[in-house]
Design a protein around this motif. Structure first.
Motif, PDB file in Angstrom:
ATOM      1  N   CYS A  59       0.883  -1.159   0.000  1.00 40.94           N
ATOM      2  CA  CYS A  59       0.000   0.000   0.000  1.00 40.94           C
ATOM      3  C   CYS A  59       0.925   1.214   0.000  1.00 40.94           C
ATOM      4  N   VAL A  60       1.122   1.776  -1.178  1.00 41.15           N
ATOM      5  CA  VAL A  60       2.105   2.837  -1.312  1.00 41.15           C
ATOM      6  C   VAL A  60       1.595   4.122  -0.682  1.00 41.15           C
ATOM      7  N   ASP A  61       0.318   4.392  -0.906  1.00 43.18           N
ATOM      8  CA  ASP A  61      -0.180   5.704  -0.529  1.00 43.18           C
ATOM      9  C   ASP A  61      -1.669   5.610  -0.230  1.00 43.18           C
ATOM     10  N   LEU A  62      -2.112   6.432   0.699  1.00 43.62           N
ATOM     11  CA  LEU A  62      -3.540   6.573   0.937  1.00 43.62           C
ATOM     12  C   LEU A  62      -3.766   8.044   1.237  1.00 43.62           C
ATOM     13  N   CYS A  63      -4.647   8.684   0.508  1.00 37.51           N
ATOM     14  CA  CYS A  63      -4.925  10.074   0.840  1.00 37.51           C
ATOM     15  C   CYS A  63      -6.393  10.361   0.578  1.00 37.51           C
ATOM     16  N   ALA A  64      -6.877  11.430   1.171  1.00 36.40           N
ATOM     17  CA  ALA A  64      -8.271  11.809   0.993  1.00 36.40           C
ATOM     18  C   ALA A  64      -8.340  13.047   0.104  1.00 36.40           C
ATOM     19  N   VAL A  87      -8.331   7.775  -1.672  1.00 30.34           N
ATOM     20  CA  VAL A  87      -7.599   7.229  -2.810  1.00 30.34           C
ATOM     21  C   VAL A  87      -6.442   6.386  -2.282  1.00 30.34           C
ATOM     22  N   ALA A 122      -0.618   1.309   6.130  1.00 31.71           N
ATOM     23  CA  ALA A 122      -1.609   2.372   5.947  1.00 31.71           C
ATOM     24  C   ALA A 122      -1.831   3.160   7.231  1.00 31.71           C
ATOM     25  N   VAL A 124      -0.051   5.347   9.191  1.00 28.74           N
ATOM     26  CA  VAL A 124       0.188   6.796   9.229  1.00 28.74           C
ATOM     27  C   VAL A 124      -0.665   7.532   8.207  1.00 28.74           C
ATOM     28  N   HIS A 125      -0.943   6.894   7.077  1.00 32.87           N
ATOM     29  CA  HIS A 125      -1.752   7.570   6.055  1.00 32.87           C
ATOM     30  C   HIS A 125      -3.170   7.800   6.562  1.00 32.87           C
ATOM     31  N   GLU A 128      -3.220  10.522   8.998  1.00 26.55           N
ATOM     32  CA  GLU A 128      -3.106  11.813   8.319  1.00 26.55           C
ATOM     33  C   GLU A 128      -4.459  12.224   7.728  1.00 26.55           C
TER      34      GLU A 128
ATOM     35  N   GLY B 261       5.111  -0.621   3.565  1.00 21.75           N
ATOM     36  CA  GLY B 261       5.250   0.362   2.498  1.00 21.75           C
ATOM     37  C   GLY B 261       6.613   1.029   2.494  1.00 21.75           C
ATOM     38  N   GLU B 380      10.412   5.746  -2.537  1.00 17.59           N
ATOM     39  CA  GLU B 380       9.438   6.209  -3.521  1.00 17.59           C
ATOM     40  C   GLU B 380       8.831   7.538  -3.107  1.00 17.59           C
ATOM     41  N   TYR B 384       0.531  13.110  -6.097  1.00 16.65           N
ATOM     42  CA  TYR B 384      -0.825  12.860  -6.573  1.00 16.65           C
ATOM     43  C   TYR B 384      -1.519  14.198  -6.746  1.00 16.65           C
ATOM     44  N   ARG B 395      -6.229  19.317  -5.636  1.00 13.67           N
ATOM     45  CA  ARG B 395      -5.643  18.656  -4.477  1.00 13.67           C
ATOM     46  C   ARG B 395      -4.241  18.241  -4.882  1.00 13.67           C
ATOM     47  N   HIS B 397      -1.065  16.142  -3.299  1.00 16.79           N
ATOM     48  CA  HIS B 397      -0.634  15.301  -2.185  1.00 16.79           C
ATOM     49  C   HIS B 397       0.747  14.748  -2.504  1.00 16.79           C
ATOM     50  N   ARG B 399       3.441  11.925  -1.476  1.00 15.66           N
ATOM     51  CA  ARG B 399       3.698  10.700  -0.728  1.00 15.66           C
ATOM     52  C   ARG B 399       5.196  10.718  -0.402  1.00 15.66           C
ATOM     53  N   PHE B 403       8.217   9.951   5.513  1.00 13.60           N
ATOM     54  CA  PHE B 403       6.988   9.837   6.292  1.00 13.60           C
ATOM     55  C   PHE B 403       6.604   8.373   6.482  1.00 13.60           C
ATOM     56  N   GLN B 407       7.610   4.748   9.908  1.00 15.79           N
ATOM     57  CA  GLN B 407       6.782   3.710  10.527  1.00 15.79           C
ATOM     58  C   GLN B 407       7.589   2.498  10.917  1.00 15.79           C
TER      59      GLN B 407
END
Lengths: 178, 437
Positions: A59-64, A87, A122, A124-125, A128, B261, B380, B384, B395, B397, B399, B403, B407
């Motif tokens: 899961c590279v990225d999760l954002c709203a 997303v 996921a 920390v994403h 956030e 990740g 990476e 976005y 928007r 964003h 990545r 960050f 983790q």
């Protein structure tokens, strides 16, 4: 829409003659050069688990995204656009492919199941997205503010949160501030 | 350390086991910032009734936390049982700021995120914008971008060498790393005008062509480097103190990296040969020859060794770019995206209008979404962007690799000594500007 269709079964869409490509019961959108899947809130976690078994481990990225002032976007016919969209960017290192999952989250009920049990990364994403957009990820082990201080009020990346009008919130006790 | 063909040792069962382990809460301290402050110094007997369990805050003002990282540690004597990184001290809402700026102003904003490798954030932002615009920048611009990014990768890894040395008590290494980095920054300054926060890579190409004499300047900076890297080897790699301090400290597996990740040198140190430059190439990386270095133990020493090796690979790439730099335009000749040359404004009314429009309103980008990842020195780095058809991103964003990589800290430090925490933080190489954004 067409959710009852089996895995990867092309199903005819009632509104159009074009065949809708399906993956794990979710219609496939092609957005830019990436395959995009828009599951419903109920299908979301299950879909990520299925994709993970297929090799999309990361899961590279999760954002709203808050679509309050920009309602237009591509969705499969029949799916209701919510105010928020979460997303998720997935990566399959073996197949060298990426896939994007977009879930609609209504503004009046900003809740979504957490995917930390599927992808521990996921964590920390999601914190956030909670911090900046106020989306409540149910089942997250520690859904607390991550970038803003704990006592912050509001979610500043929402489109109805004005820019530059928030007084700086100081933590120091009153006597020190004078 | 070796270069490998793609070897897929990862299977789903191993991933599942890693996921269960990561989710078991044995390493991550679930405690809010306020609770941690209240619990500072709190002691409770351990389950065995032997030693004591104690909560300790490390940072945010601590010389080895690379800026303002705070760690809440749960200690059992000298051993770290659980921990939690607390971040946000540098948060300035840059993603929201990005929504207020035009696409042309965007790079000035994003370049301030990862201040040790600013060109990569600019690159990701520019590539995402170009992907939405549906344009491809000229050949020379692609090679200039590649050249600048590799020089930036060198300077960023030099910074790591310096701070890693400093954190572990090799103070002369700090001076050496700083010295070499300064030479590279001088080259970046000669090209972009600034040592950091360059705003050089912009949607449509780069801000300016390479200056006269850039080749000699660059060669002056990189020619002594192989010898200096040998010195680093002598100074650290073979030293028993250095090895004892790093080997076996903060180990992680490939499966844990994938589940969390985590990317970049940390992932490669576990033996997984994953580098976006090779595996999902962008710019012209498929035309240059370089090796993806991997480690075998996933410990702090491997992470150090990989970064040292990657500097040699970057020099190799830079030499190939020097040989192959094409001539031509350094930015796209699309009047809607790039401002006209200064001389044209005096002659042409149309050029003046384009110039005025671009700098007052910016250019409009078709509605849609794009995610473009690049391989930054830390892993990476993706951008976005959602566009609503206006001149501002709807928007934006980022990545950030730091960050996400942060983790892994609780898992890397779990069961280790407090004294090793510094070595582990250092080997993750977080840049707090990008963590907090």
């Amino acid at each position: 829409m067409n959710d009852d269709q089996g895995e990867a079964t092309p199903g005819d869409h009632p509104d159009a003659d074009v065949e809708v490509e399906m993956l794990h019961g979710v219609p496939v959108l092609h957005s830019g050069d990436q395959v995009t899947l828009p599951p419903s809130r109920e299908e979301y976690v299950e879909l990520l688990e299925r994709l993970r078994e297929q090799g999309f481990w990361v899961c590279v990225d999760l954002c709203a995204v808050d679509y309050l002032t920009h309602p237009g976007r591509t969705l499969p016919p029949g799916m209701e656009a919510g105010r928020f969209e979460v997303v998720v960017g997935l990566l399959s290192p073996e197949r060298r492919e990426r896939i994007r999952v977009r879930v609609q989250v209504p503004g009046e009920d900003p809740r979504l199941d957490s995917i930390v049990r599927v992808h521990p990364g996921a964590d920390v994403h999601e914190r956030e997205a909670w911090d900046l957009f106020g989306i409540d990820f149910e089942g997250h082990p520690d859904l607390s503010r991550i970038l803003l201080p704990d006592e912050w009020v509001g979610h500043p990346l929402r489109k109805d949160s004005p820019v530059g009008s928030i007084p700086v919130q100081f933590k120091a006790p009153q006597e020190l501030r004078r | 350390m070796s270069t490998t063909e793609r070897d897929s040792v990862t299977d789903l069962a191993a991933l599942d086991a890693a996921r269960v382990r990561l989710n078991s809460d044995e390493a991550v301290l679930r405690m809010s910032q306020t609770e941690a402050e209240e619990a500072e110094g709190y002691r409770a007997p351990t389950q065995e009734g032997l030693g004591e369990r104690m909560i300790m805050n490390m940072g945010p003002q601590h010389p080895s936390t690379h800026g303002v990282l705070r760690l809440v540690l749960e200690l059992d004597g000298e051993t770290i049982t659980r921990s939690k990184p607390v971040i946000g001290y540098l948060h300035t809402g840059m993603e929201r700021t990005g929504e207020e700026l035009t696409y042309l102003q965007g790079p000035t904003n994003v370049t301030r995120m990862d201040y040790a490798s600013p060109l990569f954030t600019e690159l990701a932002f520019s590539l995402a914008t170009e992907s939405l615009l549906g344009i491809e920048v000229p050949e020379r611009a692609q090679w200039i971008r590649m050249l600048m990014c590799e020089v930036n990768r060198l300077s960023s890894h030099m910074l790591f060498m310096a701070t890693n040395g400093m954190d572990l008590g090799a103070v002369s290494m700090m001076l050496y790393g700083w010295r070499e980095r300064e030479e590279l920054l001088r080259f970046l300054e000669a090209v972009t005008g600034l040592r950091m926060n360059h705003n050089y890579i912009r949607p449509g190409g780069v801000a300016a062509d390479l200056p006269d004499g850039w080749r000699d300047h660059l060669l002056r900076a990189i020619d002594p480097l192989p010898e200096r890297l040998e010195e680093f080897d002598t100074l650290m790699t073979g030293q028993p103190i250095w090895q004892n301090r790093l080997q076996g400290v903060g180990a992680i597996t490939t499966e844990e990296c994938y589940s969390l990740g985590v990317t970049g040198p940390i992932l490669r140190s576990t033996g997984a040969a994953w580098d976006l430059r090779r595996d999902m190439p962008y710019l012209r990386y498929e035309e240059v020859d370089f090796d993806v270095l991997v480690g075998s133990f996933g410990d702090s020493f491997d992470r150090y060794a990989i970064r040292l090796g990657e500097m040699r690979e970057s020099i190799r790439i830079i030499r190939q770019i020097l040989d192959r730099m094409p001539s031509g335009d350094y930015r796209i000749q699309d009047k809607k995206v790039t401002p006209p040359p200064r001389a044209r404004i005096d002659e042409s009314m149309e050029a003046l209008i384009h110039h005025f429009k671009i700098f007052t309103e910016g250019f409009k980008v078709p509605a849609g979404e794009a995610y473009v990842p690049v391989e930054s020195p830390r892993g990476e780095l993706g951008c976005y962007i959602v566009s609503d058809g206006s001149a501002h991103p709807y928007r934006m964003h980022i990545r950030g690799p730091s960050f996400v990589n942060l983790q892994s800290l609780p898992h890397l430090m779990h069961g280790g000594f407090l004294a090793d925490a510094v070595a582990v933080i250092s080997s993750v190489d977080p840049i707090m500007g990008e963590v907090d954004r």
